[in-house]
Design a protein around this motif. Structure first.
Motif, PDB file in Angstrom:
ATOM      1  N   LYS A  18       0.824  -1.200   0.000  1.00 56.80           N
ATOM      2  CA  LYS A  18       0.000   0.000   0.000  1.00 56.80           C
ATOM      3  C   LYS A  18       0.860   1.253   0.000  1.00 56.80           C
ATOM      4  CE  LYS A  18      -3.202  -0.158   2.966  1.00 56.80           C
ATOM      5  NZ  LYS A  18      -4.078  -0.041   4.140  1.00 56.80           N
ATOM      6  N   ASN A  19       1.960   1.226   0.715  1.00 53.64           N
ATOM      7  CA  ASN A  19       2.905   2.335   0.706  1.00 53.64           C
ATOM      8  C   ASN A  19       4.289   1.784   1.031  1.00 53.64           C
ATOM      9  OD1 ASN A  19       2.994   2.085   3.581  1.00 53.64           O
ATOM     10  ND2 ASN A  19       1.191   3.402   3.720  1.00 53.64           N
ATOM     11  N   ILE A  20       5.287   2.627   0.882  1.00 58.76           N
ATOM     12  CA  ILE A  20       6.662   2.172   1.041  1.00 58.76           C
ATOM     13  C   ILE A  20       6.946   1.760   2.472  1.00 58.76           C
ATOM     14  CG2 ILE A  20       9.068   2.941   0.986  1.00 58.76           C
ATOM     15  CD1 ILE A  20       7.864   2.182  -1.718  1.00 58.76           C
ATOM     16  N   GLU A  21       6.378   2.460   3.430  1.00 61.89           N
ATOM     17  CA  GLU A  21       6.635   2.094   4.822  1.00 61.89           C
ATOM     18  C   GLU A  21       6.118   0.693   5.117  1.00 61.89           C
ATOM     19  OE1 GLU A  21       8.532   2.597   8.251  1.00 61.89           O
ATOM     20  OE2 GLU A  21       8.534   3.967   6.542  1.00 61.89           O
ATOM     21  N   THR A  22       4.994   0.318   4.504  1.00 63.50           N
ATOM     22  CA  THR A  22       4.498  -1.050   4.646  1.00 63.50           C
ATOM     23  C   THR A  22       5.486  -2.050   4.059  1.00 63.50           C
ATOM     24  OG1 THR A  22       2.223  -0.257   4.494  1.00 63.50           O
ATOM     25  CG2 THR A  22       2.580  -2.594   4.090  1.00 63.50           C
ATOM     26  N   GLY A  23       6.066  -1.702   2.905  1.00 58.60           N
ATOM     27  CA  GLY A  23       7.066  -2.574   2.302  1.00 58.60           C
ATOM     28  C   GLY A  23       8.298  -2.727   3.159  1.00 58.60           C
ATOM     29  N   ARG A  24       8.734  -1.633   3.773  1.00 60.03           N
ATOM     30  CA  ARG A  24       9.909  -1.710   4.638  1.00 60.03           C
ATOM     31  C   ARG A  24       9.614  -2.553   5.875  1.00 60.03           C
ATOM     32  NH1 ARG A  24      11.326   4.440   3.268  1.00 60.03           N
ATOM     33  NH2 ARG A  24      13.028   4.069   1.816  1.00 60.03           N
ATOM     34  N   LYS A  25       8.411  -2.402   6.425  1.00 62.92           N
ATOM     35  CA  LYS A  25       8.064  -3.212   7.598  1.00 62.92           C
ATOM     36  C   LYS A  25       7.964  -4.683   7.224  1.00 62.92           C
ATOM     37  CE  LYS A  25       5.356  -1.660  10.776  1.00 62.92           C
ATOM     38  NZ  LYS A  25       6.409  -1.424  11.766  1.00 62.92           N
ATOM     39  N   PHE A  26       7.510  -4.950   5.984  1.00 57.27           N
ATOM     40  CA  PHE A  26       7.466  -6.326   5.518  1.00 57.27           C
ATOM     41  C   PHE A  26       8.872  -6.914   5.469  1.00 57.27           C
ATOM     42  CE2 PHE A  26       7.760  -9.410   2.074  1.00 57.27           C
ATOM     43  CZ  PHE A  26       6.745 -10.298   2.398  1.00 57.27           C
ATOM     44  N   MET A  27       9.834  -6.148   4.957  1.00 51.71           N
ATOM     45  CA  MET A  27      11.220  -6.621   4.894  1.00 51.71           C
ATOM     46  C   MET A  27      11.781  -6.832   6.291  1.00 51.71           C
ATOM     47  SD  MET A  27      12.698  -4.281   1.774  1.00 51.71           S
ATOM     48  CE  MET A  27      14.321  -5.024   1.794  1.00 51.71           C
ATOM     49  N   ASP A  28      11.391  -5.973   7.236  1.00 52.06           N
ATOM     50  CA  ASP A  28      11.870  -6.132   8.612  1.00 52.06           C
ATOM     51  C   ASP A  28      11.365  -7.425   9.240  1.00 52.06           C
ATOM     52  OD1 ASP A  28      13.124  -3.715   8.335  1.00 52.06           O
ATOM     53  OD2 ASP A  28      11.560  -2.560   9.362  1.00 52.06           O
ATOM     54  N   LYS A  29      10.215  -7.910   8.767  1.00 56.90           N
ATOM     55  CA  LYS A  29       9.642  -9.141   9.318  1.00 56.90           C
ATOM     56  C   LYS A  29      10.217 -10.397   8.672  1.00 56.90           C
ATOM     57  CE  LYS A  29       5.140  -7.175  10.605  1.00 56.90           C
ATOM     58  NZ  LYS A  29       3.677  -7.255  10.364  1.00 56.90           N
ATOM     59  N   MET A  30      10.938 -10.241   7.568  1.00 53.41           N
ATOM     60  CA  MET A  30      11.477 -11.412   6.886  1.00 53.41           C
ATOM     61  C   MET A  30      12.480 -12.124   7.784  1.00 53.41           C
ATOM     62  SD  MET A  30      11.867  -9.911   2.998  1.00 53.41           S
ATOM     63  CE  MET A  30      12.301 -11.478   2.269  1.00 53.41           C
ATOM     64  N   ASN A  31      12.298 -13.386   7.943  1.00 57.12           N
ATOM     65  CA  ASN A  31      13.108 -14.180   8.870  1.00 57.12           C
ATOM     66  C   ASN A  31      14.334 -14.724   8.140  1.00 57.12           C
ATOM     67  OD1 ASN A  31      14.109 -15.678  10.958  1.00 57.12           O
ATOM     68  ND2 ASN A  31      12.512 -17.240  10.901  1.00 57.12           N
ATOM     69  N   ILE A  32      15.426 -13.938   8.174  1.00 60.39           N
ATOM     70  CA  ILE A  32      16.699 -14.366   7.596  1.00 60.39           C
ATOM     71  C   ILE A  32      17.727 -14.292   8.713  1.00 60.39           C
ATOM     72  CG2 ILE A  32      18.416 -13.926   5.813  1.00 60.39           C
ATOM     73  CD1 ILE A  32      16.229 -12.538   4.204  1.00 60.39           C
ATOM     74  N   SER A  33      18.066 -15.423   9.274  1.00 67.61           N
ATOM     75  CA  SER A  33      18.846 -15.456  10.512  1.00 67.61           C
ATOM     76  C   SER A  33      20.209 -14.769  10.355  1.00 67.61           C
ATOM     77  CB  SER A  33      19.040 -16.900  10.974  1.00 67.61           C
ATOM     78  OG  SER A  33      19.711 -17.662   9.983  1.00 67.61           O
ATOM     79  N   GLN A  34      20.826 -14.932   9.178  1.00 64.72           N
ATOM     80  CA  GLN A  34      22.148 -14.333   8.975  1.00 64.72           C
ATOM     81  C   GLN A  34      22.115 -12.816   9.076  1.00 64.72           C
ATOM     82  OE1 GLN A  34      23.429 -15.749   5.174  1.00 64.72           O
ATOM     83  NE2 GLN A  34      24.250 -17.660   5.994  1.00 64.72           N
ATOM     84  N   LEU A  35      20.941 -12.234   8.798  1.00 62.64           N
ATOM     85  CA  LEU A  35      20.840 -10.771   8.751  1.00 62.64           C
ATOM     86  C   LEU A  35      20.153 -10.198   9.980  1.00 62.64           C
ATOM     87  CD1 LEU A  35      19.811 -10.340   4.998  1.00 62.64           C
ATOM     88  CD2 LEU A  35      22.093 -10.289   5.999  1.00 62.64           C
ATOM     89  N   SER A  36      20.036 -10.989  11.010  1.00 62.94           N
ATOM     90  CA  SER A  36      19.393 -10.488  12.221  1.00 62.94           C
ATOM     91  C   SER A  36      20.291  -9.489  12.931  1.00 62.94           C
ATOM     92  CB  SER A  36      19.075 -11.650  13.157  1.00 62.94           C
ATOM     93  OG  SER A  36      20.276 -12.278  13.589  1.00 62.94           O
ATOM     94  N   TYR A  37      19.696  -8.579  13.657  1.00 59.27           N
ATOM     95  CA  TYR A  37      20.444  -7.624  14.460  1.00 59.27           C
ATOM     96  C   TYR A  37      19.726  -7.484  15.802  1.00 59.27           C
ATOM     97  CZ  TYR A  37      16.836  -4.204  13.321  1.00 59.27           C
ATOM     98  OH  TYR A  37      15.641  -3.548  13.179  1.00 59.27           O
ATOM     99  N   SER A  38      20.477  -7.074  16.798  1.00 54.19           N
ATOM    100  CA  SER A  38      19.937  -6.968  18.144  1.00 54.19           C
ATOM    101  C   SER A  38      20.572  -5.782  18.842  1.00 54.19           C
ATOM    102  CB  SER A  38      20.224  -8.257  18.941  1.00 54.19           C
ATOM    103  OG  SER A  38      19.762  -9.394  18.266  1.00 54.19           O
ATOM    104  N   LYS A  39      20.130  -5.539  20.053  1.00 54.46           N
ATOM    105  CA  LYS A  39      20.785  -4.540  20.886  1.00 54.46           C
ATOM    106  C   LYS A  39      20.897  -5.081  22.296  1.00 54.46           C
ATOM    107  CE  LYS A  39      16.824  -1.641  22.207  1.00 54.46           C
ATOM    108  NZ  LYS A  39      16.318  -0.243  22.220  1.00 54.46           N
TER     109      LYS A  39
END
Length: 873
Positions: free
Chosen positions: A194-215
């Protein structure tokens, strides 16, 4: 199911904001069927419009909660709201608002909806109809189903997010693309978010363990939590090892045993460190050489905000491949501590806390690699390889090296060198065999005995004391960019200005501005206005020309110190060092340093007693023996990472929770990079002409040339070329036994791309200045006896670039050139550069015969003397 969102018109709860927005729309349609009051319809329609126009942005969905608080009095008020929005006309990026700043939220929301209605009143019905057809995307269904996401919904979706991510587009630009696509795609269901922010949030939800980040909270100070934002180090290494091109060049220990003959120090794995590290592990295992680089950098142009990234690379990768951006991985961002006031900032306690936090953060990041004493397994080319991770080198500028080694950063401290225990007063007045090197044993002894201050050692336990096969004081290697480009060369130019008078400085600036053009070389047309602001690249550009700029300004020694600098610097860039090369390199360093001290010692406030000068003279050659060629641990390529991993992501953020937003942006880029294969840069086809200047028939050439004599835009070179054109073309035709030139046509161009991708130019105007390239031509063996040459090479200046077209023949690609000859047979070389003069000899030569473009600099204050610049590196 989560019960975050309750419908405003029924009792149903929904788990996601997209699903909630869609459900409210259909509830509105039902409401319209069962109600007859126009007022009620308008009220609900306004509510639906407000929900649909919100950017689905906030992690806690606080927008919807705020709307619910307006409509449902029984819900508790929200104390603070952070939300992002978009509108068709003025949405420019991410915007954060706090509810305490806007107490009359109902009035603001009502006014906002009214403004939007006024702008879109004429086409609202069309918009709603289009939305019903196209907004129920596959993306919405995925979000509502709460399934694990590993891939994009479709190719159109990934192409859009690739476009937005690759070109760093903001939300407004991306949303315009979506609207354009939906308007013209003629699809009943949109494949796009629907909008770019939705697309970015979708990418943030993608489960790719190698690319995970934490704090991780590393410290609480002054009631403030300090986090280290990071990516697990094992994941970073796995990403590096999964790069197909890197895999092709990955060097295993058994390949290192193939070296024969004289020992070379080409790659890091041919240095002594590698030999000692291999001896410490089982014979069936391999070394995994870790290279760390960190450097605090500003995020904005005003320098008010900064981040402290740390990167990782592998010493197993060949130097030429390791210096590419994708051969490095962002490991994380160190926390930057803030003092409550100036007094605390300058206190020893706060400075100690800063250093302790840095090493505590290092321990947190690196310990997962060393928790298993039996090494670690990685799958490479479908084969499990047993590795023992070893930290080999740490790259950074001088203050960063002192932070790793926990030595005093001040150049005026008693023992300012982090390599050795030489007192400040003896930094350059010492002998190599008198130097006592720092190591873990003698530094730990001072730390345990509380005598660290006597050797300029910080009272903080060093994390690296517990890492095997590592001497942190030697491993923080000298960096050529900070040591030379931004350090010693900067001093050399400043000291040069110091010994020249005002008139000579003005003349120097005039000469710098008059340096001829050369591809990739920056020309300082106004001289050195502010050397303090020059980048490392700009300092390197100055290195290539300063020999000629200072020629004759003061004394031969001044020119010679720049010659010796260039000889030393070019040697430092070797990819392979044999032991004989190291001896030659050390000799070049000593010769430059001796002359440097003689010329400039009186201009140095410290009398040349600064640590970088000392470490370059006494430690760089030993460092090469230990860790390999300098090119393997220079920061030149790492500095470019700041743009990719700090500055650009910072610009795309809303400046709130910067580290987390940046990590998300970097993760999205990594997701995109995993899916696309970079286009191979094809070598351009040879002889691509550009900027056609003239075209005429050969039979009309005399008339054309006569007319051009009156052309005020032509420079002397082009006029000279026209004058010699017919004579030289006749000679060329005679050489090829061409008798008839009837119907011959001539095209003259401003530039042509050669086979080696260099551009040959002969034009009166290129960026408002003439540019006539100088060239090198390899002579035939028979011609070498007729001319004096530079090891078989002769030089010429291009006057015209032509294409000569004869009927029934392939076109001739020719350059009309005027030749240079050596100024003197007695002294053909000055400053190791050919000294030339222009001679009245002109020829057409085939463009394919041109070996390379060369940089020829006129000798200032003399007539018809030219240097061939041999210092282009």
């Amino acid at each position: 199911m989560s019960v975050n969102f309750k419908c405003l018109y029924c009792d149903r709860y929904l788990s996601s904001r997209n699903a909630y927005s869609q459900h409210v729309k259909y509830c509105n349609e039902l409401k319209e069927l069962n109600t007859s009051t126009e007022e009620s319809n308008n009220d609900i329609s306004d509510t639906v419009s407000s929900i649909n126009e919100m950017s689905l942005d906030s992690d806690d969905f606080s927008q919807i909660e705020e709307l619910q608080s307006i409509r449902e009095e029984n819900l508790p008020p929200v104390s603070e709201i952070s939300y992002q929005y978009e509108s068709d006309s003025n949405y420019a990026g991410d915007v954060s608002l706090r509810s305490e700043e806007f107490e009359n939220f109902d009035e603001i929301l009502s006014e906002s909806l009214q403004n939007y209605t006024e702008k879109s009143d004429t086409n609202m019905s069309n918009t709603l109809e289009e939305f019903e057809l196209k907004s129920l995307t596959l993306q919405d269904n995925i979000e509502e189903s709460e399934v694990e996401i590993k891939e994009f919904p479709n190719e159109a979706y990934v192409d859009l997010m690739t476009l937005v991510t690759k070109h760093n587009l903001n939300n407004k630009a991306g949303n315009s693309i979506i609207k354009f696509f939906n308007r013209h795609s003629d699809l009943s269901q949109s494949p796009l978010p629907k909008n770019i922010e939705t697309g970015r949030k979708f990418m943030d939800k993608m489960n790719i363990s190698q690319l995970s980040y934490s704090k991780h909270c590393i410290l609480v100070h002054n009631n403030r939590e300090y986090f280290i934002n990071y990516r697990p180090i094992k994941n970073c290494i796995e990403i590096l090892l999964s790069n197909s091109e890197i895999l092709q060049h990955f060097i295993f220990k058994y390949e290192n045993k193939k070296h024969q003959g004289e020992k070379s120090y080409a790659e890091q794995n041919s240095g002594n460190w590698w030999k000692y590290a291999e001896a410490s592990i089982p014979s069936s295992a391999c070394i995994l050489s870790l290279i760390l680089y960190s450097d605090a950098t500003t995020t904005d142009t005003l320098g008010k905000s900064s981040l402290h990234p740390i990167y990782i690379s592998l010493g197993n990768i060949p130097t030429w491949r390791k210096n590419k951006e994708d051969a490095k991985q962002l490991l994380g961002y160190f926390p930057i501590l803030f003092a409550k006031n100036e007094k605390e900032k300058t206190s020893p306690e706060f400075k100690k806390l800063v250093r302790e936090t840095f090493h505590k953060s290092l321990k947190f990041l690196l310990d997962p690699l060393f928790e298993n004493e039996n090494g670690i397994d990685y799958k490479i080319n479908n084969r499990i390889i047993w590795f023992f991770p070893k930290i080999s080198t740490i790259i950074g500028d001088w203050p960063e090296a002192c932070t790793y080694s926990l030595t005093y950063k001040s150049a005026s401290s008693n023992f300012p060198c982090h390599f050795c225990l030489v007192q400040k007063n003896d930094l350059i007045d010492t002998m190599q065999d008198q130097i006592i090197l720092r190591n873990h044993e003698n530094m730990m002894e001072h730390f345990n005995n509380n005598t660290g201050h006597s050797v300029s050692l910080e009272p903080v336990e060093n994390y690296f004391w517990n890492i095997p096969n590592l001497n942190i004081y030697a491993a923080t290697v000298p960096d050529r960019m900070h040591h030379l480009d931004l350090g010693l060369y900067h001093y050399q130019i400043e000291f040069t200005k110091g010994i020249l008078g005002r008139s000579s400085i003005d003349k120097m600036n005039e000469r710098i501005g008059a340096i001829p053009r050369y591809p990739g070389l920056k020309i300082f047309s106004k001289g050195l206005q502010s050397i303090a602001r020059l980048t490392a690249s700009e300092h390197r550009d100055l290195m290539k020309v300063m020999v000629f700029v200072v020629d004759g300004l003061l004394s031969d020694d001044l020119s010679e110190v720049y010659v010796k600098w260039n000889e030393m610097y070019i040697l430092s860039r070797l990819e392979i060092f044999k032991e004989s090369d190291l001896e030659k390199f050390q000799k070049a360093i000593n010769e430059w340093a001796d002359l440097f001290v003689i010329l400039f010692r009186k201009k140095s406030d410290s009398k040349m007693k600064f640590p970088k000068f000392h470490s370059w003279i006494f430690h760089i050659v030993d460092t090469i023996r230990e860790y390999g060629a300098i090119n393997g641990y220079t920061t030149e390529t790492y500095e470019s990472l700041h743009k990719s991993y700090v500055k650009t992501p910072y610009r795309l953020s809303n400046k709130k929770g910067i580290e987390e937003q940046i990590m998300k942006t970097i993760r999205r880029k990594a997701i995109i990079k995993r899916r696309i294969t970079e286009e191979l840069h094809k070598t351009p086809t040879a002889l691509i002409y550009t900027s056609k200047l003239f075209e005429f028939k050969l039979l009309e050439a005399s008339i054309f040339f006569e007319q051009q004599k009156k052309n005020p835009d032509l420079t002397e070179n082009m006029i000279k070329g026209f004058a010699k054109f017919l004579e030289c073309l006749d000679l060329f035709f005679d050489m090829l036994d061409i008798i008839s030139a009837e119907d011959c046509r001539i095209k003259i161009f401003g530039s042509v791309t050669l086979k080696n991708i260099n551009i040959l130019r002969a034009t009166n105007k290129f960026q408002n200045r003439p540019w006539f390239s100088n060239i090198a031509i390899a002579m035939d063996d028979a011609e070498l006896f007729e001319y004096q040459s530079d090891n078989g090479t002769c030089y010429a200046q291009t006057l015209l670039i032509t294409e000569v077209i004869l009927p029934n023949k392939s076109p001739f690609h020719l350059a009309l050139v005027q030749w240079y000859d050596f100024k003197s047979k007695k002294t053909p070389f000055v400053y190791s550069c050919p000294l030339l003069k222009l001679v009245e000899i002109y020829n057409f030569i085939e463009i394919e015969a041109i070996e390379e473009i060369v940089h020829i600099v006129p000798r200032f204050d003399t007539k018809d003397e030219y240097f061939v610049n041999k210092f282009i590196f």
